[in-house]
Motif scaffolding. Structure first.
Motif, PDB file in Angstrom:
ATOM      1  N   THR A   1      23.744  59.306  62.502  1.00 27.40           N
ATOM      2  CA  THR A   1      24.549  59.180  63.709  1.00 27.40           C
ATOM      3  C   THR A   1      25.921  58.650  63.340  1.00 27.40           C
TER       4      THR A   1
ATOM      5  N   THR B   1      23.690  69.467  57.148  1.00 26.04           N
ATOM      6  CA  THR B   1      24.946  69.492  57.891  1.00 26.04           C
ATOM      7  C   THR B   1      26.043  68.782  57.106  1.00 26.04           C
TER       8      THR B   1
ATOM      9  N   HIS C   1      16.032  66.888  69.560  1.00 28.91           N
ATOM     10  CA  HIS C   1      16.587  65.940  68.590  1.00 28.91           C
ATOM     11  C   HIS C   1      16.198  66.351  67.161  1.00 28.91           C
ATOM     12  N   GLN C   2      16.519  67.581  66.807  1.00 30.72           N
ATOM     13  CA  GLN C   2      16.226  68.053  65.452  1.00 30.72           C
ATOM     14  C   GLN C   2      16.982  69.347  65.190  1.00 30.72           C
ATOM     15  N   LEU C   3      16.944  69.765  63.942  1.00 27.65           N
ATOM     16  CA  LEU C   3      17.546  71.035  63.549  1.00 27.65           C
ATOM     17  C   LEU C   3      16.869  72.178  64.308  1.00 27.65           C
TER      18      LEU C   3
ATOM     19  N   GLN D   1      25.470  63.224  66.535  1.00 26.65           N
ATOM     20  CA  GLN D   1      24.241  63.286  65.749  1.00 26.65           C
ATOM     21  C   GLN D   1      24.333  64.448  64.771  1.00 26.65           C
TER      22      GLN D   1
ATOM     23  N   TYR E   1      22.342  66.702  62.133  1.00 31.23           N
ATOM     24  CA  TYR E   1      20.984  67.061  61.762  1.00 31.23           C
ATOM     25  C   TYR E   1      20.924  67.480  60.293  1.00 31.23           C
ATOM     26  N   ALA E   2      19.772  67.943  59.850  1.00 31.91           N
ATOM     27  CA  ALA E   2      19.577  68.280  58.442  1.00 31.91           C
ATOM     28  C   ALA E   2      20.517  69.399  57.998  1.00 31.91           C
TER      29      ALA E   2
ATOM     30  N   GLN F   1      18.973  62.916  58.705  1.00 31.54           N
ATOM     31  CA  GLN F   1      19.751  62.854  59.940  1.00 31.54           C
ATOM     32  C   GLN F   1      20.631  61.613  59.884  1.00 31.54           C
TER      33      GLN F   1
ATOM     34  N   SER G   1      18.520  58.552  58.212  1.00 24.80           N
ATOM     35  CA  SER G   1      17.149  58.957  57.868  1.00 24.80           C
ATOM     36  C   SER G   1      17.227  59.997  56.765  1.00 24.80           C
TER      37      SER G   1
ATOM     38  N   THR H   1      24.343  65.715  55.001  1.00 19.69           N
ATOM     39  CA  THR H   1      22.922  65.371  55.124  1.00 19.69           C
ATOM     40  C   THR H   1      22.079  66.344  54.312  1.00 19.69           C
TER      41      THR H   1
END
Length: 334
Positions: A76, A91, A290-292, A86, A88-89, A74, A39, A69
């Protein structure tokens, strides 16, 4: 066709490919990881080239590759052996080494990862691999469990929702068990685990189900972010994932908590498959941020019980031949 190709690649990564060696412990010449569920802008920096390239769904990763990212992205990472990570943003993660042990009948993988910056959520499966994750200030050894990692301003955070991890720096070493974390530690700190400050609580109106073969039962599942110390609600809107070990439980891909840190979702559940002899009646639902920004929030889980009726079974005896035959049918209540 593209979706089928991605599925085949992912299945190959999870099951593992053949690499023969007389020693049994070899550098993995097959791709140890694959990227999926991309994403936003996700880039890969290949070992042989310093220039980043745009990652695609099903991108194979090899030893020495890095994933990066963007601010809104995001991704996986699926590792050989079945573990899932996973990103996240903002990263950046490096796959430093992957080794496969073929001495035993079941393949075993040793992965070494390095979190350069950002946040990770990881579900490490038992019995298939051992993992070591290096952060700037600590190293983490883990066999299985659900963990979160954060690397920020030369300080490292490790959180364990399930499982057990060993965390070490240049000064000390400590076992980090479920429900504990190390926050913003540095390489010379005395490592002292503390309880996770916040976690997701799952609750429902019904925990036990008696289902016939054709039944589909709907029920509500509540989710609430909780302050672990006070038990009070955490007033924070976050995206939450839902997962389960049961194939006949229909879950939304993602849930949004409101400004009070609360959500209520409608789920449906069915009886197990007719030929499923391994089902033990227990259904686990897991949920996590499920996010930063979820680095200080532990995952939650809930246990349901299904009392599924036995399969229909009759025995017939032939008076002429004296043989006994068995007839089976769908699960039924008696």
């Amino acid at each position: 066709m593209k979706g089928l190709l991605v599925f085949i690649i992912v299945l190959y990564i999870v099951l593992g490919g053949h690499v023969l060696s007389a020693q049994g412990l070899v550098k993995n010449q097959n791709a140890p990881g694959v990227l999926t569920q991309l994403s936003g802008r996700v880039e890969v920096i290949k070992k042989e080239s310093p220039d980043p390239i745009r990652a695609e769904e099903g991108e194979l990763l090899y030893t020495g590759d890095q994933i990066k990212t963007s601010e809104t992205a995001q991704a996986t990472l699926l590792l050989r052996g079945g573990s899932r990570i996973q990103l996240y943003a903002k990263t950046q993660l490096s796959l430093d080494e992957s080794i496969e042990n073929q001495d035993s009948q079941a393949r075993f993988f040793h992965h070494q990862l390095r979190l350069i910056s950002g946040e990770l959520w990881a579900n490490f499966l038992p019995f298939r691999q051992a993992l070591q994750i290096h952060l700037s200030q600590v190293s983490v050894d883990v066999w299985s469990g659900i963990l979160r990692f954060q690397e920020s301003q030369q300080a490292s955070t490790v959180l364990v929702s399930e499982g057990l991890a060993t965390v070490s720096n240049s000064h000390s070493q400590v076992k980090l068990s479920a429900g504990s974390w190390l926050s913003q530690v540095k390489t010379k700190d005395d490592l002292k685990p503390k309880p996770i400050p916040y976690h997701l609580k799952l609750f429902t109106e019904k925990y036990n189900f008696r289902l016939q073969s054709a039944d589909e039962v709907f029920f509500k599942l509540g989710l609430q972010l909780i302050d672990t110390e006070t038990g009070e609600n955490l007033q924070k809107s976050m995206n939450v994932y839902l997962d389960s070990n049961y194939y006949h439980l229909i879950l939304p891909k993602e849930v949004k908590l409101d400004q009070h840190g609360f959500a209520m979702v409608l789920l449906s559940i069915k009886a197990p498959k007719f030929d499923d002899k391994s089902f033990n009646g227990q259904v686990i639902i897991r949920a996590g941020v499920h996010q930063l920004g979820g680095y200080n929030q532990g995952d939650g889980h809930l246990l349901l019980n299904i009392n599924a009726p036995p399969r229909f079974r009759r025995f017939h005896s032939s008076a002429k031949t004296g043989t006994l035959t068995q007839e089976e049918g769908p699960r039924q209540l008696f």
